[in-house]
Design an enzyme around this catalytic site. Structure first.
Site, PDB file in Angstrom:
ATOM      1  N   GLU A  62       5.334  -1.210  -2.820  1.00 10.14           N
ATOM      2  CA  GLU A  62       5.269  -2.665  -2.653  1.00 10.14           C
ATOM      3  C   GLU A  62       4.061  -3.222  -3.403  1.00 10.14           C
ATOM      4  OE1 GLU A  62       7.478  -4.863  -1.336  1.00 10.14           O
ATOM      5  OE2 GLU A  62       6.022  -6.143  -2.314  1.00 10.14           O
ATOM      6  N   GLU A  89      -1.537 -10.049  -0.181  1.00  8.69           N
ATOM      7  CA  GLU A  89      -1.746 -10.807   1.056  1.00  8.69           C
ATOM      8  C   GLU A  89      -2.169 -12.227   0.687  1.00  8.69           C
ATOM      9  OE1 GLU A  89      -4.464  -8.678   3.622  1.00  8.69           O
ATOM     10  OE2 GLU A  89      -3.252  -6.869   3.422  1.00  8.69           O
ATOM     11  N   CYS A 124      -6.108  -2.369  -0.074  1.00  8.98           N
ATOM     12  CA  CYS A 124      -5.454  -1.503  -1.071  1.00  8.98           C
ATOM     13  C   CYS A 124      -6.393  -0.918  -2.129  1.00  8.98           C
ATOM     14  CB  CYS A 124      -4.327  -2.266  -1.750  1.00  8.98           C
ATOM     15  SG  CYS A 124      -2.969  -2.615  -0.625  1.00  8.98           S
ATOM     16  N   ARG A 140     -10.261  -5.541   5.968  1.00  6.48           N
ATOM     17  CA  ARG A 140     -10.430  -4.152   5.537  1.00  6.48           C
ATOM     18  C   ARG A 140     -11.233  -4.066   4.235  1.00  6.48           C
ATOM     19  NH1 ARG A 140      -4.311  -1.986   6.488  1.00  6.48           N
ATOM     20  NH2 ARG A 140      -3.830  -4.189   6.068  1.00  6.48           N
TER      21      ARG A 140
HETATM   22  N1  NAD Z   1      -1.527  -4.833   2.781  1.00  4.75           N
HETATM   23  C1  NAD Z   1      -1.132  -4.996   1.529  1.00  4.75           C
HETATM   24  O1  NAD Z   1      -1.403  -5.998   0.885  1.00  4.75           O
HETATM   25  C2  NAD Z   1      -0.310  -3.912   0.853  1.00  4.75           C
HETATM   26  C3  NAD Z   1       0.291  -4.188  -0.381  1.00  4.75           C
HETATM   27  C4  NAD Z   1       1.063  -3.207  -0.989  1.00  4.75           C
HETATM   28  C5  NAD Z   1       1.203  -1.973  -0.376  1.00  4.75           C
HETATM   29  N2  NAD Z   1       0.592  -1.720   0.813  1.00  4.75           N
HETATM   30  C6  NAD Z   1       0.806  -0.417   1.463  1.00  4.75           C
HETATM   31  O2  NAD Z   1       1.725  -0.577   2.518  1.00  4.75           O
HETATM   32  C7  NAD Z   1       1.395   0.329   3.580  1.00  4.75           C
HETATM   33  C8  NAD Z   1       1.231  -0.450   4.878  1.00  4.75           C
HETATM   34  O3  NAD Z   1       0.129  -1.301   4.742  1.00  4.75           O
HETATM   35  P1  NAD Z   1      -0.181  -2.468   5.764  1.00  4.75           P
HETATM   36  O4  NAD Z   1      -1.323  -3.222   5.207  1.00  4.75           O
HETATM   37  O5  NAD Z   1       1.074  -3.169   6.090  1.00  4.75           O
HETATM   38  O6  NAD Z   1      -0.641  -1.602   7.035  1.00  4.75           O
HETATM   39  P2  NAD Z   1      -0.927  -2.104   8.537  1.00  4.75           P
HETATM   40  O7  NAD Z   1      -1.969  -1.213   9.048  1.00  4.75           O
HETATM   41  O8  NAD Z   1      -1.125  -3.579   8.525  1.00  4.75           O
HETATM   42  O9  NAD Z   1       0.456  -1.828   9.313  1.00  4.75           O
HETATM   43  C9  NAD Z   1       0.947  -0.583   9.639  1.00  4.75           C
HETATM   44  C10 NAD Z   1       1.779  -0.698  10.911  1.00  4.75           C
HETATM   45  O10 NAD Z   1       2.508   0.518  11.119  1.00  4.75           O
HETATM   46  C11 NAD Z   1       2.550   0.793  12.517  1.00  4.75           C
HETATM   47  N3  NAD Z   1       2.888   2.216  12.686  1.00  4.75           N
HETATM   48  C12 NAD Z   1       2.143   3.300  12.356  1.00  4.75           C
HETATM   49  N4  NAD Z   1       2.819   4.432  12.636  1.00  4.75           N
HETATM   50  C13 NAD Z   1       4.014   4.055  13.163  1.00  4.75           C
HETATM   51  C14 NAD Z   1       5.154   4.773  13.643  1.00  4.75           C
HETATM   52  N5  NAD Z   1       5.202   6.093  13.630  1.00  4.75           N
HETATM   53  N6  NAD Z   1       6.184   4.058  14.121  1.00  4.75           N
HETATM   54  C15 NAD Z   1       6.160   2.704  14.138  1.00  4.75           C
HETATM   55  N7  NAD Z   1       5.112   1.982  13.677  1.00  4.75           N
HETATM   56  C16 NAD Z   1       4.061   2.648  13.203  1.00  4.75           C
HETATM   57  C17 NAD Z   1       1.180   0.379  12.987  1.00  4.75           C
HETATM   58  O11 NAD Z   1       1.160   0.151  14.386  1.00  4.75           O
HETATM   59  C18 NAD Z   1       0.944  -0.915  12.174  1.00  4.75           C
HETATM   60  O12 NAD Z   1       1.426  -2.043  12.855  1.00  4.75           O
HETATM   61  C19 NAD Z   1       0.155   1.080   3.138  1.00  4.75           C
HETATM   62  O13 NAD Z   1       0.524   2.291   2.564  1.00  4.75           O
HETATM   63  C20 NAD Z   1      -0.435   0.159   2.085  1.00  4.75           C
HETATM   64  O14 NAD Z   1      -1.189   0.847   1.136  1.00  4.75           O
HETATM   65  C21 NAD Z   1      -0.146  -2.667   1.446  1.00  4.75           C
END
Ligand code: NAD
Length: 442
Positions: free
Chosen positions: A151, A155, A263, A331
């Protein structure tokens, strides 16, 4: 399509909501009951502009629901997206894959028919193959394919980025999986957004290479900014002159207090680690990480200078603590390096941020939170613009300067200019990569 989204964080929730807006039936799962309870009440646990309305619309249409019950959510799904966190593992910089693998095991146990398991989390090369192995071990009988679909949303502009992406990247091993993903992204196909369909490893690599490149671009201009300060150049002009070159482009060339966020810091560290593990050190990325740390430290020195060499006993107002505007995400924000240095140095620190308080209260002990920038600068010795929220872009600088004990400003996002500052009555103004203002010294 019937889609299950595992993880309702910044990526999972936005993706789930947007997929439901495409017309798919989406069930979002999270292991955090408080988050699911909130979502089921119609409240959005994160701050992302426009997400609340889009979510409400699709819940109302009956296409979007939320649960902690992964087994029920996976039952009958044609695609299961894993969008859980992959934070930096303590100690070695590697991406912590424990959440991804735990989710994969749970999904395997719950499969009721053929499904494509799609990793949306950012994961090191080889992870999708590991996901496949882990799942096959739990359920040797299950029929499934794995796919990588990194993705790229930002944000603060996540919905627009998801709905109008520069590209969608899909890594697959089978035609069948490619067809399922093509069907899911059909609304984007129809609108001619480029879809890059490739193998698993290339898809995984594209994400890290893209983020590392952007982090490099930011760090490059930050280092040039430091040199500009020494030689009397203006980094804003330099960025403009560089960015107009079509081969370079003007994005990610804004000098600032160093990159942060959920990220770039973790993904650059993970890529450096992957390089080391494969005996192909990524020396550019390793340098970027080091320079970015130094950029943040350089900011502390700028502030110390504006406080005449010591923070002790000074009152400092910080405007903006989230890693960028339009998010509540703290973060790896530069504020987490800068603010503790001020508090530790004996300053009284007041903080204003439109969305940062909920997360920030625990992360920034010893500060006083305020809602109004003009109140926060009352009798202060220094005001620091750390995050360029719109609220801080058009401040009444005269009013601000008047309220301060010593009108000194550190504009770490280059929003204002020495001329603006001087006119408003500031006696010292420092920014990034441009000549500042020091009336005391004249
Ligand atoms: N935040 C960004 O802007 C962004 C952009 C591109 C890619 N990413 C990637 O996307 C991924 C997620 O990032 P994020 O910022 O959304 O993380 P986040 O920490 O905001 O969300 C992760 C969610 O997953 C849940 N979770 C964890 N283990 C679980 C399980 N076994 N079952 C159900 N729920 C579970 C957690 O409770 C949490 O709500 C990461 O790998 C990140 O690098 C993030």
């Amino acid at each position: 399509m019937r889609i299950t989204m595992i993880g309702t964080g910044y990526v999972g929730l936005v993706s789930g909501v947007c997929f439901s807006d495409f017309g798919h039936d989406v069930i979002c799962v999270d292991k955090d009951p408080a988050k699911i309870e909130k979502l089921n009440r119609g409240a959005v646990p994160i701050f992302e502009p426009g997400l609340d309305q889009l979510m409400a619309r699709n819940v109302e249409a009956g296409r979007l629901s939320f649960t902690t019950d992964l087994k029920a959510a996976v039952d009958g799904a044609e695609a299961v997206f894993i969008a859980v966190g992959t934070p930096t593992r303590r100690g070695d910089g590697h991406a912590d894959l424990s959440y991804v693998m735990a989710a994969a095991e749970d999904v395997a146990g719950a499969l009721t028919g053929y499904a494509v398991i799609v990793t949306k989390s950012t994961v090191p090369v080889g992870t999708n193959r590991k996901v496949k192995q882990v799942m096959a071990k739990v359920r040797p009988d299950a029929e499934f394919d794995v796919a990588s679909n990194p993705e790229f949303l930002r944000e603060g502009a996540a919905i627009d980025d998801f709905m109008k992406p520069d590209r969608v990247v899909i890594g697959v091993q089978t035609e069948r999986a490619a067809e399922v993903l093509a069907e899911i992204y059909r609304p984007l196909f129809l609108r001619d957004f480029p879809i890059v369909t490739t193998d698993l490893e290339s898809a995984e690599m594209i994400k890290y290479a893209a983020n590392a490149f952007l982090a490099t671009k930011i760090t490059f201009i930050n280092e040039i900014a430091a040199l500009c300060e020494r030689v009397g150049a203006d980094v804003k002009e330099v960025s403009k002159g560089m960015g107009l070159d079509g081969r370079i482009g003007n994005k990610f060339l804004h000098a600032g207090p160093g990159y942060g966020g959920s990220c770039f810091p973790k993904d650059t560290q993970a890529l450096a680690r992957i390089g080391q593990e494969h005996a192909v050190p990524q020396s550019i990325v390793e340098t970027v990480i080091r320079v970015n740390d130094a950029v943040k430290t350089r900011m502390i020195e700028k502030l110390r200078d504006l406080c005449d060499g010591s923070f002790n006993g000074k009152t400092i107002a910080i405007l903006g603590v989230t890693f960028k505007p339009n998010t509540d995400d703290m973060r790896d924000a530069p504020s987490l390096t800068v603010v503790p240095a001020l508090v530790g140095g004996g300053a009284k620190v007041r903080v204003v941020d439109p969305q940062g308080r909920r997360e920030g209260e625990a992360l920034l002990p010893g500060v006083v939170w305020q809602d109004d920038p003009y109140k926060a600068v009352q009798n202060a010795d220094l005001v620091v613009i750390l995050t360029e929220w719109n609220e801080f872009r058009a401040l009444d600088l005269k009013k601000l300067a008047k309220k301060m004990a010593s009108p000194h400003m550190a504009d770490l996002r280059n929003i204002y200019s020495p001329r603006d500052a001087k006119r408003a009555g500031f006696v010292r103004y420092d920014c990034i990569g441009r000549p500042g203002l020091s009336l005391n010294a004249v």
